[in-house]
Design an enzyme around this catalytic site. Structure first.
Site, mmCIF file in Angstrom:
data_model
loop_
_atom_site.group_PDB
_atom_site.id
_atom_site.type_symbol
_atom_site.label_atom_id
_atom_site.label_comp_id
_atom_site.label_asym_id
_atom_site.label_seq_id
_atom_site.Cartn_x
_atom_site.Cartn_y
_atom_site.Cartn_z
ATOM 1 N N HIS A 74 0.822 -1.209 0.000
ATOM 2 C CA HIS A 74 0.000 0.000 0.000
ATOM 3 C C HIS A 74 0.858 1.262 0.000
ATOM 4 C CE1 HIS A 74 -4.209 -1.552 0.691
ATOM 5 N NE2 HIS A 74 -3.471 -2.655 0.722
ATOM 6 N N ASP A 75 2.064 1.182 0.563
ATOM 7 C CA ASP A 75 2.970 2.329 0.484
ATOM 8 C C ASP A 75 3.594 2.422 -0.901
ATOM 9 O OD1 ASP A 75 4.330 4.569 1.693
ATOM 10 O OD2 ASP A 75 6.154 3.357 1.672
ATOM 11 N N GLY A 93 5.913 6.389 -4.310
ATOM 12 C CA GLY A 93 6.178 4.957 -4.246
ATOM 13 C C GLY A 93 6.564 4.515 -2.845
ATOM 14 N N ASP A 95 8.113 5.257 -0.248
ATOM 15 C CA ASP A 95 8.742 6.413 0.387
ATOM 16 C C ASP A 95 8.249 6.659 1.814
ATOM 17 O OD1 ASP A 95 6.177 7.316 -0.068
ATOM 18 O OD2 ASP A 95 6.761 9.094 -1.219
ATOM 19 N N SER A 97 5.291 7.325 2.879
ATOM 20 C CA SER A 97 4.263 8.362 3.034
ATOM 21 C C SER A 97 3.037 7.873 3.795
ATOM 22 C CB SER A 97 3.841 8.908 1.662
ATOM 23 O OG SER A 97 3.199 7.910 0.881
ATOM 24 N N HIS A 205 -1.355 -13.125 -0.900
ATOM 25 C CA HIS A 205 -2.635 -13.422 -0.252
ATOM 26 C C HIS A 205 -2.663 -14.804 0.398
ATOM 27 C CE1 HIS A 205 -5.270 -10.177 -2.402
ATOM 28 N NE2 HIS A 205 -4.316 -9.670 -1.645
ATOM 29 N N THR A 206 -1.603 -15.581 0.217
ATOM 30 C CA THR A 206 -1.527 -16.864 0.918
ATOM 31 C C THR A 206 -1.353 -16.670 2.421
ATOM 32 O OG1 THR A 206 -0.398 -19.003 0.976
ATOM 33 C CG2 THR A 206 0.984 -17.098 0.627
ATOM 34 N N ASP A 223 -7.323 -17.999 2.525
ATOM 35 C CA ASP A 223 -7.255 -19.445 2.307
ATOM 36 C C ASP A 223 -7.270 -20.130 3.672
ATOM 37 O OD1 ASP A 223 -4.654 -19.506 3.357
ATOM 38 O OD2 ASP A 223 -3.680 -19.991 1.463
ATOM 39 N N LEU A 228 0.773 -20.177 6.752
ATOM 40 C CA LEU A 228 1.758 -20.844 5.895
ATOM 41 C C LEU A 228 1.829 -20.178 4.528
ATOM 42 C CD1 LEU A 228 0.856 -24.599 6.549
ATOM 43 C CD2 LEU A 228 2.654 -23.253 7.665
#
Length: 367
Positions: A74-75, A93, A95, A97, A205-206, A223, A228
């Site tokens: 997200h940063d 990017g 950085d 913020s 997302h695992t 999941d 894991l």
């Protein structure tokens, strides 16, 4: 073939790095315990110890680790060369913020809920002499290292911190279409992250859970094995959805196959999109790919907006994660008949089904 070639290259680079490390003169760190190939990396040993003991519960793959990894994305993704080309500020990017201007950026809709991990990390940032940008990416790499089966993620120091907040609208949402997500990642990466690399990035997302998609239920994993780093995520997103884990009808959510499991609309659609369906399926029961491909994209994501030539590579400070555990499988009560296969080019891998009553997934406790 492309995957095998890339893995071969990654393996060769790792071997060469190991050989070079053996020949490189190491620097004794001021703590009198550790050594490093560059003195700039010495400060990270204390940060690592502090994080492991006081944020990650002694080195566990818990919600704090998951959210720290989420924060890196997200940063870093908040950068847009397209906006810059229009004469507008496009974000910096990776950085820092999102933490430096947390009151602004954590109020952006896709960042809702990240205020909690930002608040947890701020005391660590205050007591260590790292840029905020470096700290966010390092904490994510350390958090991921606590998840068995994960790759060793890159760590750099020397990033420049943000001087202004990123603009809103640069972080993809789970209700966005594949085209919107592909376009956003292509813009942020200056064309590097195509639909295939987007799949690679979603490997994260695992070890993830949703806290705010369903306002009445938090910690809903994507999941059945959120502790894991495995390929269950790629199996279970292709199973036929049958129910919602909570109230249902929430923006960005579709039905999932298991009680207690959250399925994001974006994961569902990208798993079935003709441009990405076969790449998605190729991760099933392919642990080396789930490690190598994310390691590759995280390296580049973590330096969006930064000049790599001004950074010092301190990846050696990141622990090598424990080996993968378990076997890729269909959750109990489900079989190949429950797969909505979208890839017509290759058969779905043959997997065993867990014995016992139908699987239900427990929530991940919030930080």
């Amino acid at each position: 073939m492309a995957f095998k070639s890339l893995v071969s290259v990654v393996s060769l680079v790792a071997a060469l790095q190991g050989a070079n490390a053996a020949l490189t003169r190491r620097v004794a760190c001021p703590d009198g315990v550790n050594t490093a190939t560059n003195a700039a990396c010495c400060q990270l040993f204390a940060v690592r110890e502090d994080l492991q003991q006081n944020l990650f519960h002694g080195g566990l793959c818990t919600a704090e680790a998951h959210e720290s990894l989420r924060l890196t994305f997200h940063d870093a993704i908040a950068i847009s060369p397209a906006l810059e080309a229009q004469g507008k500020f496009g974000g910096g990017g990776a950085d820092g913020s999102i933490a430096i201007f947390s009151e602004i950026e954590t109020a952006f809709h896709p960042n809702i809920g990240l205020d909690e991990i930002v608040a947890l990390q701020k005391p660590f940032i205050a007591r260590h002499n790292l840029s905020v940008a470096d700290f966010i990416q390092f904490a994510g790499a350390i958090g991921a290292s606590n998840c068995a089966g994960a790759p060793q993620l890159a760590a750099f120091v020397g990033r420049k911190d943000a001087t202004q907040p990123a603009p809103d609208g640069l972080v993809p949402e789970p209700f966005h279409t594949p085209d919107q997500i592909f376009d956003r990642l292509a813009d942020a990466s200056q064309g590097e992250f195509d639909p295939i690399l987007t799949v690679w990035l979603l490997t994260a997302h695992t070890v993830a859970a949703a806290n705010d998609v369903d306002p009445d239920h938090s910690g809903l994993p994507f999941d059945s094995t959120p502790e894991l780093w495995d390929t269950q995520f790629f199996v279970e997103t292709q199973l036929r959805g049958t129910a919602f884990p909570g109230t249902g009808g929430n923006q960005g959510e579709v039905e999932s196959p298991l009680a207690g499991e959250m399925r994001l609309q974006s994961d569902h659609t990208i798993a079935r999109d003709p441009r990405t369906a076969c790449e998605w399926q190729s991760f099933v029961d392919n642990q080396p790919k789930a490690q190598a491909m994310f390691q590759f994209v995280f390296h580049d994501l973590s330096i969006f907006g930064q000049d790599i030539n001004s950074l010092v590579d301190c990846t050696e400070v990141v622990p090598i994660p424990a080996p993968p555990q378990g076997q890729t499988h269909f959750p109990a009560g489900l079989t190949i008949a429950d797969i909505e296969q979208a890839c017509a080019e290759t058969p779905f891998p043959t997997l065993p089904t867990d014995p016992g009553p139908k699987t239900a997934v427990a929530p991940v406790p919030k930080p």
